[in-house]
Design an enzyme around this catalytic site. Structure first.
Site, PDB file in Angstrom:
ATOM      1  N   ARG A 165       0.831  -1.199   0.000  1.00  0.00           N
ATOM      2  CA  ARG A 165       0.000   0.000   0.000  1.00  0.00           C
ATOM      3  C   ARG A 165       0.866   1.250   0.000  1.00  0.00           C
ATOM      4  O   ARG A 165       1.786   1.371   0.795  1.00  0.00           O
ATOM      5  CB  ARG A 165      -0.917   0.000   1.234  1.00  0.00           C
ATOM      6  CG  ARG A 165      -1.795  -1.234   1.248  1.00  0.00           C
ATOM      7  CD  ARG A 165      -2.833  -1.205   2.340  1.00  0.00           C
ATOM      8  NE  ARG A 165      -3.619  -2.431   2.279  1.00  0.00           N
ATOM      9  CZ  ARG A 165      -4.624  -2.724   3.097  1.00  0.00           C
ATOM     10  NH1 ARG A 165      -4.969  -1.858   4.035  1.00  0.00           N
ATOM     11  NH2 ARG A 165      -5.276  -3.842   2.968  1.00  0.00           N
ATOM     12  N   ARG A 220       2.017   1.798  10.434  1.00  0.00           N
ATOM     13  CA  ARG A 220       1.548   2.004   9.064  1.00  0.00           C
ATOM     14  C   ARG A 220       2.729   1.833   8.128  1.00  0.00           C
ATOM     15  O   ARG A 220       3.624   2.658   8.103  1.00  0.00           O
ATOM     16  CB  ARG A 220       0.933   3.400   8.892  1.00  0.00           C
ATOM     17  CG  ARG A 220       0.518   3.688   7.458  1.00  0.00           C
ATOM     18  CD  ARG A 220      -0.328   4.931   7.330  1.00  0.00           C
ATOM     19  NE  ARG A 220      -1.730   4.609   7.332  1.00  0.00           N
ATOM     20  CZ  ARG A 220      -2.630   5.195   8.100  1.00  0.00           C
ATOM     21  NH1 ARG A 220      -2.276   6.124   8.937  1.00  0.00           N
ATOM     22  NH2 ARG A 220      -3.894   4.849   8.000  1.00  0.00           N
ATOM     23  N   GLU A 276      -5.988  -1.423  14.560  1.00  0.00           N
ATOM     24  CA  GLU A 276      -6.885  -2.180  13.690  1.00  0.00           C
ATOM     25  C   GLU A 276      -6.092  -3.302  13.020  1.00  0.00           C
ATOM     26  O   GLU A 276      -5.130  -3.053  12.293  1.00  0.00           O
ATOM     27  CB  GLU A 276      -7.465  -1.240  12.625  1.00  0.00           C
ATOM     28  CG  GLU A 276      -8.423  -1.927  11.677  1.00  0.00           C
ATOM     29  CD  GLU A 276      -8.786  -1.024  10.510  1.00  0.00           C
ATOM     30  OE1 GLU A 276      -8.811   0.219  10.683  1.00  0.00           O
ATOM     31  OE2 GLU A 276      -9.029  -1.564   9.418  1.00  0.00           O
ATOM     32  N   SER A 317     -10.483  -6.028   9.255  1.00  0.00           N
ATOM     33  CA  SER A 317     -11.787  -5.487   8.885  1.00  0.00           C
ATOM     34  C   SER A 317     -12.593  -6.661   8.381  1.00  0.00           C
ATOM     35  O   SER A 317     -12.115  -7.428   7.551  1.00  0.00           O
ATOM     36  CB  SER A 317     -11.663  -4.452   7.768  1.00  0.00           C
ATOM     37  OG  SER A 317     -11.300  -3.206   8.298  1.00  0.00           O
ATOM     38  N   ARG A 352       0.728  -5.099  12.525  1.00  0.00           N
ATOM     39  CA  ARG A 352       0.209  -4.521  13.762  1.00  0.00           C
ATOM     40  C   ARG A 352       0.035  -5.596  14.834  1.00  0.00           C
ATOM     41  O   ARG A 352       0.147  -5.318  16.027  1.00  0.00           O
ATOM     42  CB  ARG A 352      -1.114  -3.821  13.496  1.00  0.00           C
ATOM     43  CG  ARG A 352      -0.901  -2.565  12.651  1.00  0.00           C
ATOM     44  CD  ARG A 352      -2.218  -1.928  12.306  1.00  0.00           C
ATOM     45  NE  ARG A 352      -2.023  -0.800  11.404  1.00  0.00           N
ATOM     46  CZ  ARG A 352      -3.001  -0.214  10.724  1.00  0.00           C
ATOM     47  NH1 ARG A 352      -4.243  -0.664  10.857  1.00  0.00           N
ATOM     48  NH2 ARG A 352      -2.748   0.796   9.934  1.00  0.00           N
TER      49      ARG A 352
END
Length: 425
Positions: free
Chosen positions: A262, A277, A349, A352, A391
RNA sequence: GGAGGGGUGGCCGAGUGGUUGAAGGCGGCGGUCUUGAAAACCGCAUCCCACCUUCGCGUGGGACGGGGGUUCGAAUCCCUCCCCCUCCGCCA
């Protein structure tokens, strides 16, 4: 994409859903205007084409009967020119109509709470017990560097900031996490393992909703029309694109490991330290294909399957139900799994868990038949990270750190670490 | 990367620029026959889109890998992209 018939038949409902998501509602009227124009042009083109077909069929018969057809052919040539012109215009309008339709986000499910941003997400439940500390817990980058598990500097040296290198037991721990998760989902939750390509075509990116709206989020090859996947969701969901499945095949449960790439353009600054990140991370992804009537039931099971990872690793976590303002573009309903990281004092997070209903299936044209002769219907697609390791690794190091700087290995991972119980300086 | 061959319905496989949504064969569904089954015979068949004072087994348009073009008319001719196969080269 959403069903364009819904925009035609219930424009107010679509506008309301856009408003709840914080989108401009004007796109509904804009699209309807283009659609009306397209329909007019379509009707005209088809009327003229019908005439053309009729006459073209007659020509060989008249010819055979010895009649002179040159006048008729000349007439048809004019008609042909006219059709070609109209057809050209119709194609242009059709292209705009299609491109605009691709920019409509999914309609949120009725159980998705209405809200403007992440602050209005709803906590569903918590799990795991926070690890007690009788010292000041350190952030994961300090722990990892002291133990020689991760090299951020050399990662940046070879690939730029946002890239890191796992070294030694760090690399081993990363691989242990991946294997643990794959084994859990294949052995206990009934998922079939898939190892997909990491580069995909643009139409595949469009199928799951990354394109055309999120072009700048992705890495692209310079000399080939290929993109690096931002998640295994992309290749795995598209496995069945342009196919019609039989109902006996459903539901399909797939699990895939992949690295995720990403660009995180414009995200510099906040939350960027350490592993929070990064431009490349590893993830085990769960993907489901279901019938429309079972997808919400499957969604809850999917959530529990992802949640099990955190339970087995004995990490404190919470589950958030996203509100309309925070919901992803393609999702109708989404839960986030967040793990508590005591070193950075943040909920991270790590998953999802989304139900896309038929939004992706429509884009990728994935259908099924209830009966061999029944009309094809769109499947529902769902996915959840199960879970993202970067994470997760951060949370693991921070939660399992000891006062002496060592890190305990969670019981669930010890079989994957040759029984190692602790990583010491 | 170079040279060549090929992509037609669920599958196999015809197809001369003109009623070809597409022969034929498998397979499928329905029927006749049969106590039942098989065989034989007869029949059916896809998807997308638009339109409608008859929403219909309705009218029309489109679909032979995708997209353009030539032509009064394209599965058939041309261009382009994708995919598959063969040979050569390169390569973990």
């Amino acid at each position: 994409m959403i069903d364009y018939r819904l925009i035609r038949s219930e424009p107010e409902r679509v506008k309301q859903s856009l408003q709840h998501r914080g989108y401009a509602v004007s796109m509904v009227d804009e699209w309807l205007a283009i659609d009306t124009r397209w329909r007019e042009l379509t009707t005209r083109v088809e009327t003229l084409t019908a005439e053309q077909n009729r006459v073209s069929k007659k020509i060989p018969q008249l010819k055979k009967a010895g009649q002179d057809v040159s006048a008729l052919i000349a007439e048809m040539r004019t008609l042909g020119e006219q059709i070609k012109q109209l057809e050209q215009e119709r194609r242009e309008v059709e292209e705009r109509r299609e491109q605009m339709l691709l920019m409509f986000p999914n309609i949120p499910h009725e159980t998705t709470p209405i809200g403007v941003d992440a602050s209005q997400n709803v906590e569903v439940r918590r799990g795991g017990t926070p690890h007690p500390f009788d010292f000041e817990p350190r952030p994961h980058w300090e722990i990892a560097e002291r133990l020689g598990l991760i090299d951020f500097e050399r990662g940046a040296k070879i690939s730029g900031s946002g890239f890191h290198v796992y070294i030694g037991l760090g690399a081993r721990l990363e691989r242990a996490l991946i294997n643990f998760m794959l084994d859990l989902h294949t052995r206990e939750h009934g998922y079939q393992e898939v190892f997909p390509p990491f580069l995909v075509r643009p139409e595949v990116m469009q199928g799951t909703g990354q394109l055309p709206k999120f072009e700048e989020e992705m890495y692209r090859c310079a000399d080939d029309p290929l993109y690096l996947i931002p998640t295994a969701e992309v290749p795995v969901t598209n496995l069945y694109r342009e196919e019609i499945l039989s109902i006996e095949q459903l539901p399909i449960y797939l699990v895939a490991y992949s690295p995720c790439f990403r660009r995180e353009a414009g995200a510099a600054g906040r939350l960027t330290r350490g592993l929070l990140r990064v431009h490349q991370f590893n993830k085990v992804e769960l993907v489901k294909f279901t019938t429309p009537e079972t997808s919400y039931e499957e969604h809850e099971r999917l959530l529990r399957d992802a949640e099990t990872v955190l339970q087995r690793l004995e990490l404190p976590y919470r589950i958030m139900l996203l509100c309309t303002g925070d919901l992803g573009f393609a999702a109708a309903k989404c839960y986030d799994l967040e793990v508590w990281s005591p070193g950075v004092q943040q909920w991270l997070e790590v998953s999802s868990c989304s139900n896309f209903e038929d939004f992706q299936a429509r884009r990728a044209n994935i259908r099924f038949r209830r009966e061999p002769t029944a009309k094809p219907e769109y499947v529902h697609t769902l996915n959840a990270s199960g879970v993202a390791t970067a994470r997760l690794m951060a949370a693991l190091l921070e939660n399992y750190q000891q006062a002496d700087g060592s890190v305990l290995i969670p019981h669930a991972l010890r079989p994957y670490m040759e029984g190692l119980e602790q990583i010491t300086p």
